[in-house]
Motif scaffolding. Structure first.
Motif, PDB file in Angstrom:
ATOM      1  N   GLN A 118     -52.405 -20.839 -54.825  1.00  0.00           N
ATOM      2  CA  GLN A 118     -52.198 -20.696 -56.253  1.00  0.00           C
ATOM      3  C   GLN A 118     -53.241 -21.485 -57.027  1.00  0.00           C
ATOM      4  O   GLN A 118     -53.770 -22.488 -56.551  1.00  0.00           O
ATOM      5  N   ASP A 119     -53.526 -21.003 -58.231  1.00  0.00           N
ATOM      6  CA  ASP A 119     -54.519 -21.632 -59.078  1.00  0.00           C
ATOM      7  C   ASP A 119     -53.885 -22.847 -59.741  1.00  0.00           C
ATOM      8  O   ASP A 119     -53.121 -22.721 -60.699  1.00  0.00           O
ATOM      9  N   SER A 132     -55.157 -24.904 -61.623  1.00  0.00           N
ATOM     10  CA  SER A 132     -55.637 -25.129 -62.983  1.00  0.00           C
ATOM     11  C   SER A 132     -54.648 -24.609 -64.019  1.00  0.00           C
ATOM     12  O   SER A 132     -54.692 -25.001 -65.188  1.00  0.00           O
ATOM     13  N   GLU A 133     -53.746 -23.733 -63.598  1.00  0.00           N
ATOM     14  CA  GLU A 133     -52.759 -23.183 -64.516  1.00  0.00           C
ATOM     15  C   GLU A 133     -51.500 -24.039 -64.583  1.00  0.00           C
ATOM     16  O   GLU A 133     -50.608 -23.774 -65.397  1.00  0.00           O
ATOM     17  N   LEU A 134     -51.402 -25.047 -63.736  1.00  0.00           N
ATOM     18  CA  LEU A 134     -50.227 -25.909 -63.713  1.00  0.00           C
ATOM     19  C   LEU A 134     -50.437 -27.146 -64.591  1.00  0.00           C
ATOM     20  O   LEU A 134     -51.557 -27.641 -64.703  1.00  0.00           O
ATOM     21  N   ASN A 177     -45.739 -31.451 -63.702  1.00  0.00           N
ATOM     22  CA  ASN A 177     -44.660 -30.464 -63.726  1.00  0.00           C
ATOM     23  C   ASN A 177     -43.369 -31.091 -64.264  1.00  0.00           C
ATOM     24  O   ASN A 177     -42.693 -30.521 -65.134  1.00  0.00           O
ATOM     25  N   ASP A 191     -43.661 -32.049 -68.025  1.00  0.00           N
ATOM     26  CA  ASP A 191     -43.636 -30.820 -68.822  1.00  0.00           C
ATOM     27  C   ASP A 191     -42.210 -30.294 -68.969  1.00  0.00           C
ATOM     28  O   ASP A 191     -41.788 -29.903 -70.066  1.00  0.00           O
ATOM     29  N   ASP A 232     -40.773 -19.753 -66.252  1.00  0.00           N
ATOM     30  CA  ASP A 232     -41.554 -19.958 -67.474  1.00  0.00           C
ATOM     31  C   ASP A 232     -41.192 -18.892 -68.500  1.00  0.00           C
ATOM     32  O   ASP A 232     -41.372 -17.700 -68.249  1.00  0.00           O
ATOM     33  N   ASP A 259     -42.672 -18.092 -71.143  1.00  0.00           N
ATOM     34  CA  ASP A 259     -43.855 -17.407 -71.687  1.00  0.00           C
ATOM     35  C   ASP A 259     -44.304 -16.252 -70.801  1.00  0.00           C
ATOM     36  O   ASP A 259     -44.854 -15.268 -71.289  1.00  0.00           O
ATOM     37  N   THR A 260     -44.084 -16.392 -69.495  1.00  0.00           N
ATOM     38  CA  THR A 260     -44.540 -15.358 -68.556  1.00  0.00           C
ATOM     39  C   THR A 260     -43.385 -14.650 -67.859  1.00  0.00           C
ATOM     40  O   THR A 260     -43.591 -13.641 -67.202  1.00  0.00           O
ATOM     41  N   ARG A 291     -42.062 -20.803 -61.680  1.00  0.00           N
ATOM     42  CA  ARG A 291     -43.161 -21.732 -61.421  1.00  0.00           C
ATOM     43  C   ARG A 291     -42.879 -22.488 -60.134  1.00  0.00           C
ATOM     44  O   ARG A 291     -41.822 -23.076 -59.971  1.00  0.00           O
ATOM     45  N   LYS A 320     -52.053 -29.420 -70.238  1.00  0.00           N
ATOM     46  CA  LYS A 320     -51.565 -28.079 -69.871  1.00  0.00           C
ATOM     47  C   LYS A 320     -52.724 -27.104 -69.853  1.00  0.00           C
ATOM     48  O   LYS A 320     -53.674 -27.228 -70.603  1.00  0.00           O
TER      49      LYS A 320
END
Length: 235
Positions: free
Chosen positions: A50-51, A53-55, A88, A91, A130, A132-133, A137, A235
């Motif tokens: 997993q990326d 950078s998105e966490l 995480n 947040d 999430d 938003d998506t 997560r 974020k």
């Protein structure tokens, strides 16, 4: 002979406690209700790679005050040694995600073990989705070896970790799959070095450990707030 029996009983207790922590952690991204205690959940290559950078990441320290049974528990969250895991958690605290959730598993017998919470379903099988998506997560297993500046991701480590399972540590629960942690966390109620290197510790209780000791299964998190270090959350 007596010593051998005591040793065998100790081993059985340790294995049982470790199993309870793993199996009531979050399900993996591909686990379903048919997953049994003897089956390791499957993680796809996408989940393993997993990326990050998105966490969310915590670059430095933060302080979280969690209130349970009317008593504050002060937690130092360590983003220096566990930036993704700490990010995480901070947040989710900032979102108000933990407010009202219960401690669905508290193990104090035969010896103090853990108080585990953070599951929105209250079953030990839920995690953060999430809004938003509309996607769950998951975060990778993140453990920094002692003396190293960089954490190891996606697998347990064989050596000594920088953050240990001492009494009052806070760490992430997960299934048998290394990258399956989401929102469930646990406080250690005693020193448990046998967990070191297998689960991601990301902070410790600095005040209010008597409140942690008093947590009973079913108790709710009345509130959790970031009181310092929010500027370190990226974020």
């Amino acid at each position: 002979m007596k010593f051998w029996i005591q040793r065998q009983l100790t081993v059985i207790v340790v294995v049982a406690l470790l199993g309870s922590l793993s199996l009531v952690g979050c399900t993996s991204p591909q686990a379903d209700s048919s997953t049994t205690a003897t089956e390791a959940p499957t993680i796809t290559a996408q989940a393993n790679n997993q990326d990050m950078s998105e966490l969310p990441k915590l670059e430095g320290k933060a302080t979280v005050v969690m209130t349970v049974n009317g008593s504050p528990i002060t937690i130092e969250v360590d983003g220096d040694r566990a930036p993704v895991t700490a990010g995480n958690f901070v947040d989710l605290v900032e979102r108000g995600f933990y407010d009202g959730l219960t401690f669905h598993r508290v193990v104090k017998e035969p010896n103090p073990f853990v108080a585990q919470g953070g599951d929105p379903e209250g079953t030990g099988m839920g995690g953060f989705v999430d809004p938003d998506t509309n996607q769950p997560r998951y975060i990778p297993l993140e453990i920094a070896p002692e003396g190293s500046d960089e954490p190891v991701y996606g697998k347990p480590i064989g050596g000594t970790p920088a953050l240990k399972h001492d009494r009052g540590a806070i760490a992430m629960a997960r299934s048998q799959a290394p990258n399956s942690a989401s929102s469930q966390f646990y406080f250690t109620l005693a020193d448990h070095s046998f967990l070191d290197g297998n689960y991601a510790v990301f902070g410790r209780v600095t005040d209010g450990m008597e409140a942690v000791d008093g947590i009973a299964q079913g108790d709710s998190i009345e509130s959790a707030k970031v009181t310092a270090g929010l500027e370190n959350l990226k974020k």
